[in-house]
Design an enzyme around this catalytic site. Structure first.
Site, PDB file in Angstrom:
ATOM      1  N   ALA A 262       0.852  -1.200   0.000  1.00 48.49           N
ATOM      2  CA  ALA A 262       0.000   0.000   0.000  1.00 48.49           C
ATOM      3  C   ALA A 262       0.876   1.233   0.000  1.00 48.49           C
ATOM      4  O   ALA A 262       2.038   1.196   0.400  1.00 48.49           O
ATOM      5  CB  ALA A 262      -0.918   0.001   1.219  1.00 48.49           C
TER       6      ALA A 262
ATOM      7  N   LYS B 231       8.010  -0.414   6.088  1.00 49.18           N
ATOM      8  CA  LYS B 231       7.356   0.880   5.830  1.00 49.18           C
ATOM      9  C   LYS B 231       8.471   1.886   5.543  1.00 49.18           C
ATOM     10  O   LYS B 231       9.308   2.174   6.404  1.00 49.18           O
ATOM     11  CB  LYS B 231       6.527   1.331   7.021  1.00 49.18           C
ATOM     12  CG  LYS B 231       5.811   2.665   6.815  1.00 49.18           C
ATOM     13  CD  LYS B 231       5.134   3.128   8.080  1.00 49.18           C
ATOM     14  CE  LYS B 231       3.923   2.277   8.387  1.00 49.18           C
ATOM     15  NZ  LYS B 231       2.790   2.587   7.492  1.00 49.18           N
TER      16      LYS B 231
ATOM     17  N   ASP C  20      -3.690   8.675  15.647  1.00 45.49           N
ATOM     18  CA  ASP C  20      -4.272   8.465  14.301  1.00 45.49           C
ATOM     19  C   ASP C  20      -5.000   7.136  14.242  1.00 45.49           C
ATOM     20  O   ASP C  20      -4.766   6.318  13.350  1.00 45.49           O
ATOM     21  CB  ASP C  20      -3.162   8.531  13.245  1.00 45.49           C
ATOM     22  CG  ASP C  20      -3.734   8.742  11.837  1.00 45.49           C
ATOM     23  OD1 ASP C  20      -4.904   9.165  11.734  1.00 45.49           O
ATOM     24  OD2 ASP C  20      -3.021   8.492  10.860  1.00 45.49           O
TER      25      ASP C  20
ATOM     26  N   GLY D  11       0.567   5.424   1.112  1.00 47.04           N
ATOM     27  CA  GLY D  11      -0.222   6.458   1.759  1.00 47.04           C
ATOM     28  C   GLY D  11       0.448   7.807   1.654  1.00 47.04           C
ATOM     29  O   GLY D  11       1.431   7.990   0.929  1.00 47.04           O
ATOM     30  N   GLY D  12      -0.084   8.780   2.417  1.00 49.93           N
ATOM     31  CA  GLY D  12       0.450  10.130   2.352  1.00 49.93           C
ATOM     32  C   GLY D  12       1.844  10.257   2.929  1.00 49.93           C
ATOM     33  O   GLY D  12       2.627  11.091   2.500  1.00 49.93           O
ATOM     34  N   MET D  13       2.194   9.409   3.917  1.00 49.17           N
ATOM     35  CA  MET D  13       3.495   9.529   4.559  1.00 49.17           C
ATOM     36  C   MET D  13       4.486   8.476   4.100  1.00 49.17           C
ATOM     37  O   MET D  13       5.685   8.724   4.097  1.00 49.17           O
ATOM     38  CB  MET D  13       3.337   9.412   6.085  1.00 49.17           C
ATOM     39  CG  MET D  13       2.639  10.570   6.732  1.00 49.17           C
ATOM     40  SD  MET D  13       2.745  10.448   8.538  1.00 49.17           S
ATOM     41  CE  MET D  13       1.930   8.881   8.820  1.00 49.17           C
ATOM     42  N   ALA D  14       3.983   7.269   3.752  1.00 51.80           N
ATOM     43  CA  ALA D  14       4.911   6.161   3.529  1.00 51.80           C
ATOM     44  C   ALA D  14       4.313   5.152   2.565  1.00 51.80           C
ATOM     45  O   ALA D  14       3.127   5.183   2.240  1.00 51.80           O
ATOM     46  CB  ALA D  14       5.243   5.492   4.861  1.00 51.80           C
ATOM     47  N   THR D  15       5.182   4.244   2.123  1.00 49.06           N
ATOM     48  CA  THR D  15       4.777   3.105   1.301  1.00 49.06           C
ATOM     49  C   THR D  15       5.171   1.834   2.055  1.00 49.06           C
ATOM     50  O   THR D  15       6.263   1.753   2.628  1.00 49.06           O
ATOM     51  CB  THR D  15       5.463   3.132  -0.072  1.00 49.06           C
ATOM     52  OG1 THR D  15       5.106   4.351  -0.735  1.00 49.06           O
ATOM     53  CG2 THR D  15       5.017   1.946  -0.917  1.00 49.06           C
ATOM     54  N   VAL D  16       4.268   0.844   2.057  1.00 48.70           N
ATOM     55  CA  VAL D  16       4.510  -0.416   2.756  1.00 48.70           C
ATOM     56  C   VAL D  16       4.792  -1.507   1.727  1.00 48.70           C
ATOM     57  O   VAL D  16       4.059  -1.656   0.743  1.00 48.70           O
ATOM     58  CB  VAL D  16       3.306  -0.800   3.629  1.00 48.70           C
ATOM     59  CG1 VAL D  16       3.576  -2.121   4.362  1.00 48.70           C
ATOM     60  CG2 VAL D  16       3.008   0.302   4.636  1.00 48.70           C
TER      61      VAL D  16
END
Length: 662
Positions: free
Chosen positions: A25, A47, A146, A27-32
């Protein structure tokens, strides 16, 4: 057809150990990513925080890497079966990364997308494990910040069956990551990270501060979504949604899904109260309430409550959903807190086997006591003793160990501490807040409230006052009205329009001035008058300096302006010559505007000396030495017999003096 962009990290080896296999996945902060730890031969999740290029722009901001490393160490020490474990951390190509436990399952978001909503027993089972993880973080002094379905992983149940959510393993991820990013952006960008607005607590919107009760609020919203299939608030802009959390109470789930038990409404209401002091103090306290509610739901469900089925399709006959106690007799160990930290309020009753063993022992004791005549007396004595013990125990646990909370509100901090110490209570402090009535360091609120039941020697939470809220009025001069109004409203000020006026420097519709002026101290709710520009005035003020007063007066009247009584001052300029004007040359004014002139009184006057009876040449020298112009008549070698102007006359410097000599 989905279009995928090639990822250069796929197949690469990080730190000589982790082989990237696939992307899970972004996201706005990181990629997993999924990866294989080639050293230990196990699957892991990695991550990787985004680089400074592109919209995220976080990894290189200030000392973010150091903060991220510190947070990674904190999370790694957070060992709990419901927390996604952190194995390692480092940097790759300048980007920080975390190596974490690889959980085989789906996010709660994916489950809700597939099923829309869960039955109450499933929702409470997931909430219980989610809160167990967050409670462990709170005990370690860590706030998640969060909590949302995207950060809750639901693994396959050990008993098998993908639909058995009650027995599934729940894992919570991203502990501390929001805090690390927030700490970086606070200093570098002037911004503050806000949790997803659908789940954000009111105090995070208004004050930007988060504590354990902020996580409690977000967990309550997640429970609401699991029960109803939707979040409580929606809007066109994130800021609109965020402010609904501040201005409105979360609706009861049963208003959206008729038939839900009242205890679920009460549970959601307790967790999502807008005042943080009214919520459970942390995730552990809410976990105890969830476990009690779960036990209560099991009792209520023995009578089989019927709820409508979940369907987004056409209105056709659908099977109904039965809310029943489908969980196993004992929850798996990974679904509970470790025994040392488990709240006693939600602890389960003793197992039937233990109760049966206790009954057997009591029966044997009864047989021994009733074996003879003296045994009957012993029975009576035992009954009396047991009755006294039961009465004293009931009194102690029900009343004796409790007392009432003292009234500490409106006391100063020093007075409250003295009162609490005298009564044997411990004090803790919530985040302070502004209050117009209570002075700084006075007690604004307390939990529990005064006169409420509290354990002797218990803890009272106090909220101290920061005093009346005061701040400097922001400067909005030069801004268009809409922007100025937005700035003032965001500062919780009331905006009214004053009378517009002409201004040479600002176009029409732009703020010329405010009342009070920028920089003055104001408080929330104060009324601010905004004065707008009407643009340049229609009449241009001419240059009147150097003109005679009469000429200037005629020109002013011709333009439709009004001349105020002139001001005279001494000058070497001729009398009635205009020396200065207001408004300035070229200024814009409207009809009937006042014009002020500064006019010359002429040079200062000097006194004419007496020269009669002096020799003509001597008289001329005396007058010329004082700056006069001299004209000699008749015989310049004779004696002066008359002069004009006469002696002692007041005349301007340089005046022509005539003398007659004969």
């Amino acid at each position: 057809m989905d279009t995928q962009v090639a990822d250069t990290l796929l197949g690469s080896l990080i730190d000589g150990r982790y082989r990237i296999r696939g992307r899970v996945a972004r996201g706005g902060m990181a990629t997993v990513y999924t990866a294989m730890d080639e050293r230990l031969e196990r699957a892991v999740a990695i991550k990787i925080i985004h680089s400074t290029q592109g919209p995220p722009g976080r990894a290189g901001a200030g000392n973010f890497v150091d903060r991220f490393t510190d947070e990674a160490k904190t999370i790694a020490r957070l060992t709990h079966p419901n927390v996604v474990a952190v194995y390692d951390q480092g940097t790759h190509a300048g980007r920080p990364y975390l190596v974490m436990e690889f959980v085989r399952g789906r996010t709660l978001r994916e489950l809700l997308t597939e099923r829309r909503r869960l039955n109450p027993d499933e929702a409470l089972a997931i909430t219980e494990q989610m809160l167990a993880a967050v409670a462990a973080a709170h005990r370690a002094g860590l706030v998640h910040r969060d909590i949302k379905p995207e950060n809750v992983l639901v693994a396959e149940a050990p008993s098998g069956g993908p639909s058995n959510l009650v027995d599934s393993v729940v894992k919570v991820t991203d502990f501390g990551l929001a805090r690390a990013v927030e700490a970086s952006t606070d200093h570098d960008n002037g911004n503050q990270l806000m949790a997803t607005v659908a789940y954000v607590a009111p105090e995070l919107v208004t004050d930007g501060r988060a504590d354990a009760r902020t996580d409690v609020y977000s967990a309550g919203i997640v429970l609401f979504e699991m029960l109803t299939g939707r979040v409580p608030y929606e809007g066109d802009r994130p800021i609109d949604i965020a402010w609904q959390h501040v201005d409105r109470d979360v609706p009861a789930p049963s208003t959206l899904v008729p038939g839900l038990p009242r205890l679920l409404d009460d549970l959601v209401a307790r967790a999502t109260r807008r005042d943080p002091a009214a919520r459970p103090s942390d995730a552990g306290a809410l976990l105890a309430e969830v476990q009690v509610a779960r036990d209560g739901l099991g009792t209520a469900n023995s009578q089989t409550a019927m709820l409508p089925s979940v369907s987004d399709g056409p209105a056709v006959s659908q099977p109904t959903m039965v809310v029943a106690a489908v969980r196993p007799p004992e929850r798996p160990t990974w679904a509970r807190l470790p025994e040392g930290g488990q709240p006693t309020r939600g602890r389960r009753r003793a197992a039937p086997s233990a109760a049966g063993d206790l009954g057997s022992r009591l029966a044997a004791l009864g047989t021994r006591l009733t074996g003879g005549g003296s045994g009957r007396l012993g029975v009576a004595a035992v009954v009396v003793v047991l009755g006294l013990v039961a009465a004293l125990g009931g009194w102690w646990f029900g009343v004796g160990r409790y007392t009432t909370t003292p009234e500490l509100v409106s006391m100063s901090k020093v007075e409250a501490e003295a009162q609490a110490s005298q009564s044997g209570f411990t004090l803790r402090y919530a985040d302070p807040r502004h209050d117009d009535q209570v002075p700084r360091d006075g007690v604004v609120a307390q939990e529990p409230a005064s006169a409420a039941r509290i354990l002797k020697g218990g803890t009272i939470t106090l909220t101290l006052s920061l005093g009346p809220e005061r701040f400097e009025l922001p400067d909005v001069v030069g801004k268009e009205f809409d922007l100025a109004e937005a700035d003032l409203v965001s500062a919780q000020l009331e905006v009214v329009k004053g009378t517009a006026r002409f201004d040479d420097g600002l176009p029409e519709g732009v703020v010329v001035a405010t009342s009070p002026e920028a920089g003055k101290e104001v408080r929330p709710g104060d009324e601010i008058t905004v004065i707008l520009s009407k643009g340049r005035a229609p009449i241009t003020v001419p240059n009147l300096v150097g003109k005679n007063l009469n000429e200037a007066r005629a020109q002013i009247a011709q333009l439709g302006l009004v001349l105020v009584e002139p001001t005279y001052k001494e000058s070497d300029k001729p009398r009635d010559e205009v020396l200065g004007q207001s408004p300035a040359v070229g200024s814009g004014v409207e009809k009937d505007a006042q014009v002020r002139l500064e006019v010359s009184k002429g040079p200062p006057q000097v006194t004419v000396p007496r020269v009669i009876d002096l020799p003509c040449q001597q008289a001329k020298q005396v007058l010329e030495s004082q700056g006069f112009q001299v004209t000699v008549q008749f015989n310049p070698n004779a004696v002066t017999r008359f002069q004009n102007p006469n002696e002692n006359a007041q005349v301007p410097p340089g005046t022509q003096i005539t003398i007659g000599c004969f």
